[in-house]
Write an enzyme that holds these catalytic residues in place. Structure first.
Site, PDB file in Angstrom:
ATOM      1  N   GLY A  63      35.562  34.504  48.852  1.00  0.00           N
ATOM      2  CA  GLY A  63      35.986  35.286  48.061  1.00  0.00           C
ATOM      3  C   GLY A  63      36.045  36.878  47.846  1.00  0.00           C
ATOM      4  NE  ARG A  96      30.816  34.268  44.920  1.00  0.00           N
ATOM      5  CZ  ARG A  96      31.974  33.450  45.343  1.00  0.00           C
ATOM      6  NH1 ARG A  96      32.459  32.669  44.681  1.00  0.00           N
ATOM      7  NH2 ARG A  96      32.662  33.965  46.426  1.00  0.00           N
ATOM      8  CB  VAL A  97      33.318  35.389  39.028  1.00  0.00           C
ATOM      9  CG1 VAL A  97      34.640  35.119  39.177  1.00  0.00           C
ATOM     10  CG2 VAL A  97      32.590  34.876  37.842  1.00  0.00           C
ATOM     11  N   GLY A  98      34.245  34.296  42.411  1.00  0.00           N
ATOM     12  CA  GLY A  98      34.924  34.589  43.909  1.00  0.00           C
ATOM     13  C   GLY A  98      36.437  34.938  43.101  1.00  0.00           C
ATOM     14  CG  ASP A  99      39.172  33.844  46.397  1.00  0.00           C
ATOM     15  OD1 ASP A  99      38.325  33.238  46.226  1.00  0.00           O
ATOM     16  OD2 ASP A  99      40.016  33.644  47.040  1.00  0.00           O
ATOM     17  CB  THR A 112      40.691  28.321  50.483  1.00  0.00           C
ATOM     18  OG1 THR A 112      39.164  27.812  50.740  1.00  0.00           O
ATOM     19  CG2 THR A 112      41.516  27.982  51.346  1.00  0.00           C
ATOM     20  N   GLY A 113      38.364  30.868  50.654  1.00  0.00           N
ATOM     21  CA  GLY A 113      37.720  31.553  51.849  1.00  0.00           C
ATOM     22  C   GLY A 113      36.716  32.207  51.097  1.00  0.00           C
ATOM     23  CB  THR A 121      38.099  26.164  47.314  1.00  0.00           C
ATOM     24  OG1 THR A 121      36.813  26.992  47.058  1.00  0.00           O
ATOM     25  CG2 THR A 121      39.010  26.740  46.528  1.00  0.00           C
TER      26      THR A 121
HETATM   27  N1  ASP Z   1      37.382  31.168  47.503  1.00  0.00           N
HETATM   28  C1  ASP Z   1      36.172  30.345  47.132  1.00  0.00           C
HETATM   29  C2  ASP Z   1      35.185  31.594  46.419  1.00  0.00           C
HETATM   30  O1  ASP Z   1      35.026  32.489  46.993  1.00  0.00           O
HETATM   31  C3  ASP Z   1      35.247  29.712  48.046  1.00  0.00           C
HETATM   32  C4  ASP Z   1      36.085  28.856  49.018  1.00  0.00           C
HETATM   33  O2  ASP Z   1      37.474  28.957  48.981  1.00  0.00           O
HETATM   34  O3  ASP Z   1      35.487  28.036  49.850  1.00  0.00           O
HETATM   35  O4  ASP Z   1      34.579  31.155  45.300  1.00  0.00           O
END
Ligand code: ASP
Length: 292
Positions: A215, A190-193, A212-213, A162
């Site tokens: 989500g 799927r939708v993340g943060d 980032t992480g 990300t």
């Molecule tokens: N935060 C992103 C998500 O969950 C993934 C990532 O940061 O690696 O979509």
């Protein structure tokens, strides 16, 4: 050292692993920070610099965002991005956008050309097409370089690619932008943060944040907004607020990192786990670029 009236941070994703050589990414990120520094010195606005930096990260194919995106479980590329301008609180986002090289550019157009904050799926695609944004021209401008060989991960594992950027410009304005293909082998839809204002991205007059992480955890603690509100309402420093939010993510079992900047140009770029690709330009004009 001379104090600069501007500062910035960018990230290329949390979840960096120690056995990997990120030399190319580290050099690339440093180059982008240098370019951003030169633009800021000429008076470029925080929002423009944040978006242009994220667009360059997307275009490089070195990260799991934009052209370097990884596919979902159905083999399709669904990309998420968002941005926020601290000075006026305007924001734009796209989620599950298919087929476009620069989701962050589309997110900016959502902010500037519609009365909405977020468009998703087919609606986002139709909008992006109508706006004439560059579509991925396979196989040349392909989704994936960064992701190659990294796509065979178990579902939900961090994509460690990300990208994001937070900026304070010469006028003291702040902006944040974030873009991703999401976690590896995510379910379709799927939708993340990342595209959620307040979770993966947030900016006001005091603080700008890009996360980032995993989500799901950042959504559950409203990570980016919580940092801003901790600073504003609890009077916490950026270091205290960012650490508290990462602690909350960790407590839930999540993993990741973030970059944040305040109106004084103070930076924080903490992460849980092994590493996070990141590069900073401090108020002292110092550039730092690393992955661990
Ligand atoms: N935060 C992103 C998500 O969950 C993934 C990532 O940061 O690696 O979509």
């Amino acid at each position: 050292m001379k104090k600069f009236p501007f500062a910035l941070a960018l990230h290329g994703g949390a979840g960096a692993v120690r056995r990997k050589d990120y030399g190319r990414e580290i050099a690339h990120m440093r180059g982008l920070v240098e370019a951003a520094r030169d633009a800021l010195a000429k008076g470029a606005k925080a929002l423009d610099v944040a978006v242009e930096t994220v667009a360059a990260l997307e275009a490089s194919g070195l990260y799991v965002a934009g052209r370097g995106a990884s596919p979902n479980l159905a083999g399709r590329y669904e990309l998420d991005a968002s941005l926020m301008n601290g000075a006026d609180g305007r924001a734009g986002a796209v989620a599950a956008l298919q087929g476009f090289a620069s989701p962050i550019a589309v997110a900016r157009a959502v902010m500037e050309k519609t009365p909405h904050v977020m468009l998703v799926g087919e609606g986002a695609t139709t909008f992006a097409r109508a706006q004439g944004f560059a579509e991925i021209d396979k196989p040349d401008g392909f989704f994936t370089q960064a992701g190659k060989g990294e796509h065979n991960h178990p579902p939900g594992v961090l994509a460690h690619g990300t990208v994001g950027c937070v900026v304070r410009d010469v006028d003291g304005n702040l902006a944040a932008a974030t873009s991703t293909a999401g976690v590896f082998q995510k379910l379709p839809g799927r939708v993340g943060d990342t595209p959620l204002i307040g979770a993966g991205t947030f900016a006001d007059r005091n603080v700008a944040v890009s996360c980032t992480g995993q989500g799901e955890y950042f959504i559950r603690v409203a990570a980016a907004a919580q940092i801003a509100f901790r600073c504003q309402f609890l009077g916490q420093t950026l270091t205290e607020a960012t650490q508290a939010v990462l602690d909350a993510v960790g407590k839930l079992g999540g993993d990741g990192g973030l970059i944040a900047i305040d109106a004084a140009g103070e930076l924080a770029a903490p992460f849980l786990g092994e590493g996070m690709k990141r590069a900073l330009l401090t108020r002292d004009g110092e550039i730092l670029s690393d992955a661990f």
